[in-house]
Write a protein that holds these residues in place. Structure first.
Motif, PDB file in Angstrom:
ATOM      1  N   GLY A  86      31.039  -0.171 -47.963  1.00 57.22           N
ATOM      2  CA  GLY A  86      30.939  -0.221 -49.408  1.00 57.22           C
ATOM      3  C   GLY A  86      29.571   0.176 -49.944  1.00 57.22           C
ATOM      4  O   GLY A  86      29.386   0.273 -51.164  1.00 57.22           O
ATOM      5  N   GLU A 119      33.164   3.831 -48.323  1.00 55.39           N
ATOM      6  CA  GLU A 119      34.020   3.716 -49.490  1.00 55.39           C
ATOM      7  C   GLU A 119      33.180   3.670 -50.757  1.00 55.39           C
ATOM      8  O   GLU A 119      32.066   3.141 -50.751  1.00 55.39           O
ATOM      9  CB  GLU A 119      34.871   2.436 -49.441  1.00 55.39           C
ATOM     10  N   ALA A 120      33.748   4.203 -51.823  1.00 59.98           N
ATOM     11  CA  ALA A 120      33.118   4.138 -53.141  1.00 59.98           C
ATOM     12  C   ALA A 120      34.227   3.949 -54.170  1.00 59.98           C
ATOM     13  O   ALA A 120      35.308   4.534 -54.037  1.00 59.98           O
ATOM     14  CB  ALA A 120      32.336   5.411 -53.438  1.00 59.98           C
ATOM     15  N   ALA A 121      33.961   3.137 -55.165  1.00 60.70           N
ATOM     16  CA  ALA A 121      34.909   2.966 -56.263  1.00 60.70           C
ATOM     17  C   ALA A 121      34.982   4.284 -57.041  1.00 60.70           C
ATOM     18  O   ALA A 121      34.026   5.075 -57.016  1.00 60.70           O
ATOM     19  CB  ALA A 121      34.447   1.829 -57.173  1.00 60.70           C
ATOM     20  N   PRO A 122      36.103   4.545 -57.716  1.00 62.71           N
ATOM     21  CA  PRO A 122      36.219   5.804 -58.462  1.00 62.71           C
ATOM     22  C   PRO A 122      35.064   6.057 -59.433  1.00 62.71           C
ATOM     23  O   PRO A 122      34.565   7.180 -59.524  1.00 62.71           O
ATOM     24  CB  PRO A 122      37.551   5.651 -59.207  1.00 62.71           C
ATOM     25  N   ASP A 123      34.606   5.021 -60.142  1.00 64.39           N
ATOM     26  CA  ASP A 123      33.504   5.228 -61.088  1.00 64.39           C
ATOM     27  C   ASP A 123      32.192   5.536 -60.357  1.00 64.39           C
ATOM     28  O   ASP A 123      31.374   6.327 -60.842  1.00 64.39           O
ATOM     29  CB  ASP A 123      33.351   4.025 -62.027  1.00 64.39           C
ATOM     30  N   GLU A 124      31.987   4.959 -59.169  1.00 66.45           N
ATOM     31  CA  GLU A 124      30.787   5.264 -58.381  1.00 66.45           C
ATOM     32  C   GLU A 124      30.818   6.714 -57.899  1.00 66.45           C
ATOM     33  O   GLU A 124      29.813   7.422 -57.969  1.00 66.45           O
ATOM     34  CB  GLU A 124      30.687   4.344 -57.161  1.00 66.45           C
ATOM     35  N   ARG A 145      32.476   9.217 -59.235  1.00 68.03           N
ATOM     36  CA  ARG A 145      32.313  10.079 -60.402  1.00 68.03           C
ATOM     37  C   ARG A 145      30.828  10.189 -60.784  1.00 68.03           C
ATOM     38  O   ARG A 145      30.324  11.274 -61.067  1.00 68.03           O
ATOM     39  CB  ARG A 145      33.125   9.533 -61.574  1.00 68.03           C
ATOM     40  N   LYS A 175      40.050   0.527 -40.858  1.00 65.57           N
ATOM     41  CA  LYS A 175      40.839   0.080 -42.000  1.00 65.57           C
ATOM     42  C   LYS A 175      42.348   0.234 -41.750  1.00 65.57           C
ATOM     43  O   LYS A 175      43.145  -0.049 -42.622  1.00 65.57           O
ATOM     44  CB  LYS A 175      40.471   0.886 -43.257  1.00 65.57           C
TER      45      LYS A 175
END
Length: 151
Positions: A101, A123-128, A130, A149
């Motif tokens: 993360g 992993e990265a959140a969609p907003d990160e 973007r 995973k």
């Protein structure tokens, strides 16, 4: 559970398990089925012949059953796409560091030359993700799930 032999619009044949016949019909009606080999839509049941035995008629000798796809170990790739994805995943495992993360923070630190540049994945959140792209940091999604995973 029921297993169906399926085919896609491009003619690929594959098998999949469903909770019931109704479950398959519901997924197909909503367009939620895709080919296991090419990802294409238009998946439908292929012609299948059940193997039913009775006391009067024993099962056919294996030599009399029509030949189908030769059996393979589940650990072996089923097609060229799986083979290429496995090679890509193996290359990543050998030449990249998994940062989980912390991916966005690590990528940004390397871009700003606050840490040593190296190959990483995580992993990265969609907003990160973007925000990284908007800041000119080259990233790309991987076409597979990291090995730690998976089931």
């Amino acid at each position: 559970m029921i297993r169906y032999t399926l085919t896609c619009a491009d003619g690929h044949h594959f098998e999949s398990w469903f909770q019931s016949a109704d479950a398959f019909d519901g997924l197909a009606a909503r367009g939620l089925l895709s080919c296991a080999q090419c990802g294409g839509a238009g998946v439908k049941k292929a012609l299948m012949a059940p193997r039913v035995t009775t006391h009067d008629h024993p099962p056919l000798e294996p030599s009399l059953i029509p030949a189908q796809v030769p059996p393979r170990a589940l650990s072996e790739p089923a097609n060229k796409t799986e083979e290429m994805l496995r090679a890509m995943r193996d290359h990543l495992a050998r030449n990249s560091t998994y940062v989980g993360g912390r991916f966005a923070a690590e990528a940004r630190a390397m871009h700003l030359q606050e840490s040593e540049a190296r190959m990483i994945h995580g992993e990265a959140a969609p907003d990160e993700a973007r925000a990284l792209i908007e800041d000119g940091i080259a990233i790309m999604p991987l076409p597979f799930i990291p090995p730690d995973k998976t089931n």
